[in-house]
Design an enzyme around this catalytic site. Structure first.
Site, PDB file in Angstrom:
ATOM      1  N   HIS A   1      -3.684   3.204  -3.498  1.00  0.00           N
ATOM      2  CA  HIS A   1      -3.998   2.605  -1.937  1.00  0.00           C
ATOM      3  C   HIS A   1      -3.364   1.269  -1.930  1.00  0.00           C
ATOM      4  O   HIS A   1      -2.801   1.094  -0.854  1.00  0.00           O
ATOM      5  CB  HIS A   1      -5.546   2.508  -1.698  1.00  0.00           C
ATOM      6  CG  HIS A   1      -5.905   1.432  -0.653  1.00  0.00           C
ATOM      7  ND1 HIS A   1      -5.557   2.231   0.692  1.00  0.00           N
ATOM      8  CD2 HIS A   1      -6.122   0.197  -0.599  1.00  0.00           C
ATOM      9  CE1 HIS A   1      -5.798   1.195   1.713  1.00  0.00           C
ATOM     10  NE2 HIS A   1      -6.052  -0.004   0.834  1.00  0.00           N
TER      11      HIS A   1
ATOM     12  N   HIS B   1       0.798  -1.321  -0.131  1.00  0.00           N
ATOM     13  CA  HIS B   1      -0.118  -0.005   0.146  1.00  0.00           C
ATOM     14  C   HIS B   1       0.885   1.121   0.061  1.00  0.00           C
ATOM     15  O   HIS B   1       0.992   1.707   0.990  1.00  0.00           O
ATOM     16  CB  HIS B   1      -0.818   0.047   1.304  1.00  0.00           C
ATOM     17  CG  HIS B   1      -1.624  -1.189   1.315  1.00  0.00           C
ATOM     18  ND1 HIS B   1      -1.274  -2.347   1.906  1.00  0.00           N
ATOM     19  CD2 HIS B   1      -3.118  -1.426   1.009  1.00  0.00           C
ATOM     20  CE1 HIS B   1      -2.344  -3.173   1.731  1.00  0.00           C
ATOM     21  NE2 HIS B   1      -3.504  -2.752   1.256  1.00  0.00           N
TER      22      HIS B   1
ATOM     23  N   ASP C   1      -9.452   7.109   7.057  1.00  0.00           N
ATOM     24  CA  ASP C   1     -10.902   6.975   7.069  1.00  0.00           C
ATOM     25  C   ASP C   1     -11.456   5.749   7.514  1.00  0.00           C
ATOM     26  O   ASP C   1     -12.319   5.647   8.194  1.00  0.00           O
ATOM     27  CB  ASP C   1     -11.294   7.305   5.697  1.00  0.00           C
ATOM     28  CG  ASP C   1     -10.814   8.752   5.436  1.00  0.00           C
ATOM     29  OD1 ASP C   1     -11.544   9.729   6.023  1.00  0.00           O
ATOM     30  OD2 ASP C   1     -10.153   8.945   4.485  1.00  0.00           O
TER      31      ASP C   1
ATOM     32  N   HIS D   1     -28.025 -14.202  25.093  1.00  0.00           N
ATOM     33  CA  HIS D   1     -27.068 -14.033  26.215  1.00  0.00           C
ATOM     34  C   HIS D   1     -26.360 -15.244  26.494  1.00  0.00           C
ATOM     35  O   HIS D   1     -25.565 -15.095  27.502  1.00  0.00           O
ATOM     36  CB  HIS D   1     -27.636 -13.243  27.246  1.00  0.00           C
ATOM     37  CG  HIS D   1     -28.028 -11.867  27.138  1.00  0.00           C
ATOM     38  ND1 HIS D   1     -28.717 -11.481  26.170  1.00  0.00           N
ATOM     39  CD2 HIS D   1     -27.540 -10.756  27.840  1.00  0.00           C
ATOM     40  CE1 HIS D   1     -28.846  -9.885  26.179  1.00  0.00           C
ATOM     41  NE2 HIS D   1     -28.025  -9.639  27.259  1.00  0.00           N
TER      42      HIS D   1
ATOM     43  N   ARG E   1     -22.509 -17.976  36.098  1.00  0.00           N
ATOM     44  CA  ARG E   1     -23.506 -16.946  37.036  1.00  0.00           C
ATOM     45  C   ARG E   1     -23.781 -17.958  38.148  1.00  0.00           C
ATOM     46  O   ARG E   1     -24.160 -17.546  39.015  1.00  0.00           O
ATOM     47  CB  ARG E   1     -24.538 -16.774  35.921  1.00  0.00           C
ATOM     48  CG  ARG E   1     -25.568 -15.965  36.825  1.00  0.00           C
ATOM     49  CD  ARG E   1     -27.010 -15.597  36.026  1.00  0.00           C
ATOM     50  NE  ARG E   1     -27.541 -14.998  36.802  1.00  0.00           N
ATOM     51  CZ  ARG E   1     -29.167 -14.939  36.860  1.00  0.00           C
ATOM     52  NH1 ARG E   1     -29.687 -15.929  36.378  1.00  0.00           N
ATOM     53  NH2 ARG E   1     -30.011 -13.875  37.754  1.00  0.00           N
TER      54      ARG E   1
ATOM     55  N   GLU F   1     -17.367  -3.466  24.825  1.00  0.00           N
ATOM     56  CA  GLU F   1     -16.594  -4.562  24.961  1.00  0.00           C
ATOM     57  C   GLU F   1     -15.181  -4.720  24.081  1.00  0.00           C
ATOM     58  O   GLU F   1     -14.296  -4.854  24.491  1.00  0.00           O
ATOM     59  CB  GLU F   1     -17.463  -5.792  24.813  1.00  0.00           C
ATOM     60  CG  GLU F   1     -18.722  -6.055  25.530  1.00  0.00           C
ATOM     61  CD  GLU F   1     -19.759  -5.107  25.254  1.00  0.00           C
ATOM     62  OE1 GLU F   1     -19.858  -4.457  24.117  1.00  0.00           O
ATOM     63  OE2 GLU F   1     -20.762  -4.997  25.932  1.00  0.00           O
TER      64      GLU F   1
ATOM     65  N   GLY G   1      -3.774  -3.100  11.524  1.00  0.00           N
ATOM     66  CA  GLY G   1      -3.939  -3.573  10.207  1.00  0.00           C
ATOM     67  C   GLY G   1      -5.545  -3.827  10.176  1.00  0.00           C
ATOM     68  O   GLY G   1      -6.405  -3.266   9.433  1.00  0.00           O
TER      69      GLY G   1
END
Lengths: 663, 663
Positions: free
Chosen positions: B265, B34, B161, B474, B521, B412, B123
Site C-alpha cells: 500500500h 503507494h 475502501d 452552536h 444572526r 455541511e 488524498g
C-alpha cells in the site's frame, strides 16, 4: 387541579402529553427553542422510560444504569421534561421555566455537567449517535473485565433525520455493526421533516436498508402506537446486533393545527396554537403545573429502577473488584500509574535516543499501558504510523471485547466521537491516533470533548512539513493554531522523548480536558539531557537553556524545531550573543502560570524569535510585535523533509539571521 | 528494446502492465509512495481510458471532456502514469522520475494546477468522491442551460475502501442518489485491504447494499477481467441512476510475492521484489522506458477523443451561446456583474437599515443573483437562517436541473466538497450556507478548496454568542481564528450592509481563493454611513472614524462589534480622548497591503484595543503586546444575546475602560 386520591390512574398517553405540554410551554416561555421533536417523540420516550430504560432518578451516577442519549439535541425539552417528571435532582420546575436563560441548567441544547441525567452534550448533529458507539463499546469492554454482575446495561439513542444525514452517522453505524454492539438501540424519529421542509427535498435514502447494510437489525413501527413501541423495544433487546427502530412520527404531534409541519421544529408555537393544543389534549393546567395523577405516575417511573440499583450495589459491595471498579469509574488513576514512566524518564534523560516524537509517544505508552489498565488505544487505520499500538495488546473485538486496542478504520471523526463516549461512560481512558492534518476531520468531536471536559487523548502524528513527500494535503501548517484556538483543549508539542513522556503524564492527569499530542514523523535529537525531578512540560513553557551572561536574545521553539533553536543559540553564543532558549510544549499550560513566571520566561527586552514549522498565528503572545517568527506562511509541498525545511527557510541559519537583524 | 515495426500490437494487459511498472518504479525511485493501488486498478483504468473516457490528451481544457477523479489520491502514480502514457503535455518521463521531489509536478498526492489532467486535488480520503458530486451536478445544470450539444459528459471516480469508510462518502452518495446524477460512475477498488490489514478488521459494511439504499445502481465484477470491466462500464452508461462498479482487485496486482498484501500500500516494493515482478510481467525495460508498441498504443488512446473534440468545437463555434459559455467556463464574470450592487450601495449608504449582517448578505445576493447567472446557491438545511435563498429561484433538481438553488440537506461537509466540485468544473460559481460553528464539519473541504484555490463562497451565519439561546454547541468562539489560520482563504466579517455588499463583491472577484463570510444572526446598526466610491473592505482594514485631533487611542472592531467600538469612541471623545476606529473586515486582505498603509491603520503609539466576540488569537497583530482585547476567553452559554454580551463583558463600557486603563 385534580384530586389525587379520587383521580383515575394516569394513562401512558397522558404521561406523554405531559412531555408535550412541558416542551411547548418551555419553548413558549423562552420564545426560543424546538417543540416539534419532543412532541413527536413523547410517546416513544414515555414507553422507553416507563418500561425499558434501566435507571433510578435518585441515583443518576449509578454506574450500571442504561445510558439515554438525545442525539437530536435540539429537542432538549424532551430530556429536561423526562428528568423533571421522573424526579431527577436539579431538574426542577424552576429550571424548566428558565429554559435557555443565563445561569439555568436547561441550556438550549443538553449540556453535559449541567443537569444529572444528561449523559452527553448534543446538538451538533450526528455526534450523539457517534458518541453512543463509545458508550456501548465501553459497556461491552467493562462487562468483559468486571463481569455481567457489575456491568450489563444498554445505550438508547434518539436520533433524527439530521443525525442520519450527517456523514459521521455512517462511521458510527459501520463501527457499531462491525463490533456487533447489540446493546445499542437507536430510536429514529422518522418524521420526514427537516428545517427546510420535507426530508425528500434533500434525501431519498432508504435508511432501513442502509442500517441493515451496516450490520444492524431494523424494525419499523408507528411511533405513536404505544404497543408497537413496546413490542419493538422488546424485540430490540433480543437481537445479537445493534438495532434501529424506525419510529414513524408526526413532528409537533398534538399541536392543534401545526402537527406535521416543519414550523414546529425550531420556534415557539405561539399563544393561540398553544391554547388550541391544550384544548385538543384536554390539558387544563397552567404552564409547568402537573396534575397529581400524572406527576405520581412519572415519579413512580423515576423510582422503577431503585430495587435493581440496590441489588447491584450489593453485588458491587460483595465483589473483589469493588475498589478497582469504583476507582476506574471515578476516573482516578491507579496509584502506581506513573512509576514505570518516571523510572524510564530518569533512565533516559541522559541516554535518550534521537527519534521521532511519535516514537517517543510510543515509548511513553509502553510504560503506561500496563500501569493504567483503563487505557484503551486505537488508530484510524494508521497504527504503524501513529505508534499507538503497544506490542502484545489484544484487539478489542466481538465477541469477548476484553482487548484494549480498537481498529477504528478510516473514520477520524467517528473515532473521536466514540472516544468521547468511552471517556464519558467512565472506566475507560481512550486515546486514538491519526495524522494531524486529519484533526480537521475529527475537529467537531475534539471541540465537543473540550466543551464537555472529557479526558480523551488525540495522538496526532506527522505534525508538520516534516512528514515530507506526502505533500500539502497531508502537511499540517495551520493545525497547531487551529487546535490551540479551541478552548479547554490541551495541545502538546513535545520536543523529545522526555517531553513526550511528561506530556502524556499531564494528559492523563487532566480529568477535565481533552488533549492533543502533536508528534513528528521525522527523527529529532534529544534536547532534555539534564535531569529534573520536576515535570517541566507542566509549566507549558520553560527555559531549557540559559544565556551565558545577560541574555540578549530569547529563542522559542516547539517539537522538532526546538533543536534548531538550540543550535542557533550555540552559534549565537559562539559569536558573543548571550542567548536563552525556551521550550514551549503547551501554550495553554503556560497561560495558567502566574504573571511573574510568564514574564520571566518571555524575556521582554531581549530580541525574541520563535521557530515552529507552522503558521505564526498565536506566537505574537511570545515574541511581541517586533519579534521574528521562523515558520510557514502558506501550504507545504511534496518533497523530502530536509529539502522542505531548507526551501521554506526553517533553518538554524534563518533563526540566527533573524536575531542578528534585530540586535 | 523491441523493434516497433515488427512488434505485435500491444495487448490491454501489456498496457495495464505499463501502468504497474511505472507505479512501482516511480515509488522505488522516490523511496516513498503507494504502488499497491495503481497496480491493483491498472486494468480498470486501462479499460476506462482506452475505451470509455471522453478526452483528448492534447486539449486537457476541452470543456466537454469527461472528468476523471482519483479519489484514492495516494495512488497518484496511477494518474501520472495515465497522463504520461496518453501524452498529456507536462506529464513527461522526467516528471514521473521526479515523483515526490521539490519542484516536480508529480506531488505525493495529485495536486490541482500542477499537471493538466488532474481535475482536483485528492488524498484526504472521501473528498474526491464528495467533490465528484459537484462535478456531476455542474454537468447536469450546464447541460440544462446550454444544451446537450455543448455539455454532455461523465464523471468517473476511482475510490478505495478508505473513501467509502469516511463519513463524507455517505453525504456524497446520498446527494448523488437524491439528485439522480446518472452520469456519475464510481469504480470502487474493492481490494479488501487497508493500511492496518484486512478491511474486515474495521469494517463489515455491505457496500453494495449501502449504495443501493442511497439510490445507486450497483454491479460487482472481477477488476482484473478486461471484458467484465468493459461490460460493466457499458452497463453504467445506460443507467438512470449514479452507478457503483465494485471492482474486486488484488492490491499490488502483479507484484511477484507481495500481491494482495497491505505491504504494497504505502511503501516502495524494494529492488528484489521489483526485479521479480519485472520477470513475472515479462517486462525487460529500464525504469520509465516504454517499448514502442505499448507507447504507441497508449498515445493512440490519448488521441482517441480528438475527432469528437473537434466536432464539439464546431458546435460551439456555431452556437449563439458560444461567447457566454466560454466566458462562464473561464470563470470571468459578466460585464455588468456589479452594476446593480453598486447602485444599491450608493442608494443605501445613507439609508441602510439596522439589520443582521446575514440579512445584509441576503440583500447583496438579491442584487447579484440576476446579474451573475453562474451563481448557484444553497444551504445545508438552514435556508431561512442563512438568508441564502433569493426569492423566486427555482430549485436545482432532477430531471431538468436548470434551477439555481440546491437543498443540500444536513450535510455541511458534503456540501462544501461538492461546492469545490462545482467551482472546479467551471461554468458555475457556488455558494452555500450553514451556521458558522459547523464550519468545523466542512473544514476539510474548505481547506482543500483553499489549497486548490477555487472560488467557493461559504456563507457562515450565526457567527458569535450573538446567536443567543442555542448555546455553546452552536456559538462559534474559536472559528474566526481557526478559519483565518487557513492559508489562501479569505475570511470576511462585515459590519453592516455596505460592508457585506463589498465583501460579496471581493469574494466573487477573487477567482483563485475561496471565501468565508461570517455573518450575524442579530441586528446591528449601520456603520458605513458616508459615501465612498471605493470598496473600502478590499483593504482588509481601514479607518472608519478619524480621531478629533491627535489620536490617543485606536479601536479595532469587526462585524457586530464594530458598533461597540464606534460607541466607545464617542464616549472617549466626549471625555477628551481623541480616538480613531478601524474596521477590520478581512485580516487576509489587510496583510496584502503595503507596509506604509498597514502602519497608518495600526497606529502604533496610540492605546490600542480590539473588540470581537471571539477569542483573541491573531489580534496581537493589531494591538501589539500591550493592547487590550475585549472578547471571549472560552465557550459561550445559552441565554438571550444581549444577556450574553453583558455577562461576557463585551460592551462599550469594557472597551472604554480598557482604553482608560492604558492611557
Amino acid at each position: 387541579m385534580t384530586d389525587a386520591k379520587t383521580a383515575p390512574k394516569a394513562t401512558p398517553e397522558q404521561m406523554a402529553n405531559a412531555i408535550r405540554v412541558l416542551a411547548m410551554d418551555g419553548v413558549e416561555k423562552a420564545k426560543s427553542g424546538h417543540p416539534g421533536m419532543p412532541m413527536g417523540m413523547a410517546d416513544v420516550a414515555t414507553v422507553l422510560f416507563s418500561r425499558f430504560l434501566k435507571f433510578d432518578a435518585s441515583r443518576p451516577d449509578w454506574a450500571d444504569r442504561d445510558r439515554f442519549i438525545l442525539s437530536a439535541g435540539h429537542g432538549s425539552m424532551l430530556i429536561y421534561a423526562l428528568l423533571h417528571l421522573t424526579g431527577y435532582k436539579g431538574a426542577t420546575k424552576e429550571e424548566l421555566s428558565n429554559f435557555r436563560q443565563w445561569g439555568s441548567k436547561t441550556a438550549g441544547h443538553p449540556e453535559y455537567g449541567h443537569m444529572p441525567g444528561v449523559e452527553v452534550t448534543t446538538g451538533p448533529l450526528g455526534q450523539g449517535l457517534a458518541t453512543s458507539v463509545g458508550f456501548a463499546m465501553a459497556e461491552r469492554h467493562l462487562a468483559a473485565k468486571y463481569g455481567d454482575d457489575l456491568v450489563d446495561h444498554r445505550t438508547w439513542v434518539i436520533a433524527g433525520d439530521g443525525c442520519l444525514m450527517e456523514g459521521v452517522s455512517q462511521e458510527a453505524i459501520a463501527l457499531a455493526g462491525r463490533y456487533k454492539l447489540n446493546k445499542l438501540h437507536v430510536l429514529w424519529d422518522d418524521n420526514e421533516i427537516t428545517i427546510d421542509g420535507k426530508v425528500s427535498l434533500s434525501d431519498t435514502t432508504d435508511q432501513k436498508a442502509r442500517f441493515k447494510a451496516a450490520g444492524w437489525a431494523v424494525k419499523a413501527i408507528d411511533g405513536h402506537d404505544m404497543n408497537a413501541i413496546k413490542g419493538a423495544m422488546k424485540w430490540a433487546m433480543r437481537q445479537d446486533k445493534p438495532t434501529l427502530i424506525a419510529c414513524k412520527t408526526k413532528i409537533g404531534r398534538g399541536a392543534a393545527t401545526m402537527e406535521g409541519s416543519h414550523k414546529t421544529h425550531g420556534a415557539a408555537l405561539g399563544a393561540a396554537e398553544i391554547a388550541a393544543t391544550r384544548l385538543g389534549l384536554a390539558w387544563d393546567h397552567d404552564p409547568f403545573e402537573m396534575p397529581q395523577t400524572i406527576a405520581d405516575a412519572w415519579k413512580k417511573v423515576g423510582r422503577r429502577g431503585a430495587k435493581d440499583r440496590k441489588k447491584w450495589e450489593a453485588r458491587l459491595a460483595a465483589s473483589a473488584q469493588a475498589a478497582d471498579f469504583t476507582r476506574a469509574m471515578k476516573g482516578d488513576l491507579p496509584e502506581a500509574a506513573f512509576d514505570a514512566l518516571n523510572a524510564k524518564i530518569t533512565e533516559l534523560v541522559e541516554t535518550q535516543p534521537a527519534q521521532a516524537t511519535r516514537q517517543s509517544s510510543g515509548a511513553a505508552l509502553d510504560e503506561l499501558f500496563a500501569a493504567i489498565p483503563e487505557l484503551v488505544g486505537g488508530s484510524a487505520d494508521l497504527t504503524g504510523s501513529n505508534n499507538t499500538f503497544v506490542k502484545g495488546t489484544p484487539i478489542l473485538d466481538a465477541p469477548t471485547y476484553e482487548g484494549r486496542y480498537v481498529n477504528w478504520g478510516i473514520r477520524e471523526f467517528g473515532m473521536a466521537a466514540a472516544m468521547n463516549g468511552l471517556a464519558l461512560h467512565g472506566g475507560v481512558i481512550p486515546y486514538g491516533g491519526t495524522f494531524m492534518v486529519f484533526s480537521d476531520y475529527s475537529r467537531p468531536a475534539i471541540r465537543l470533548g473540550a466543551l464537555m471536559g472529557v479526558r480523551a487523548i488525540h495522538v496526532l502524528t506527522h505534525d508538520s512539513i516534516g512528514l515530507g513527500e506526502d505533500g500539502p494535503t497531508h502537511q499540517p501548517v495551520e493545525h497547531l493554531a487551529a487546535l490551540r484556538a479551541i478552548p479547554n483543549l490541551l495541545v502538546f508539542r513535545p520536543a523529545d522523548t522526555i517531553e513526550a513522556m511528561e506530556c502524556w503524564q499531564i494528559a492523563l492527569q487532566t480529568k477535565t480536558a481533552p488533549s492533543a499530542l502533536a508528534l513528528s514523523r521525522q527523527k529529532t535529537p534529544a534536547v532534555r539531557t539534564v535531569a529534573s525531578t520536576e515535570n517541566l512540560s507542566a509549566k507549558g513553557a520553560y527555559e531549557i537553556k540559559a544565556a551565558n551572561g545577560d541574555a540578549k536574545a530569547t529563542l522559542f521553539g516547539t517539537g522538532t524545531e526546538l533543536a534548531l533553536a538550540l543550535k542557533a543559540a550555540e552559534t549565537l553564543e559562539a559569536e558573543g550573543v548571550a542567548t536563552r532558549v525556551v521550550s514551549v510544549p503547551s501554550f495553554e499550560l503556560f497561560e495558567q502560570q502566574d504573571a511573574a513566571y510568564q514574564a520571566s520566561v518571555i524575556g521582554r527586552g531581549t530580541v525574541r524569535v520563535a521557530v515552529e514549522a507552522a503558521i505564526k498565528q498565536g506566537w505574537e503572545r511570545f515574541i511581541g510585535e517586533d519579534g521574528a517568527f521562523v515558520g510557514m506562511t502558506g501550504f507545504g509541498a511534496s518533497a523530502p523533509a530536509e529539502v522542505l525545511y531548507e526551501k521554506f527557510g526553517i533553518t538554524t541559519e534563518a533563526v540566527v539571521a533573524a536575531v542578528k537583524a534585530r540586535l
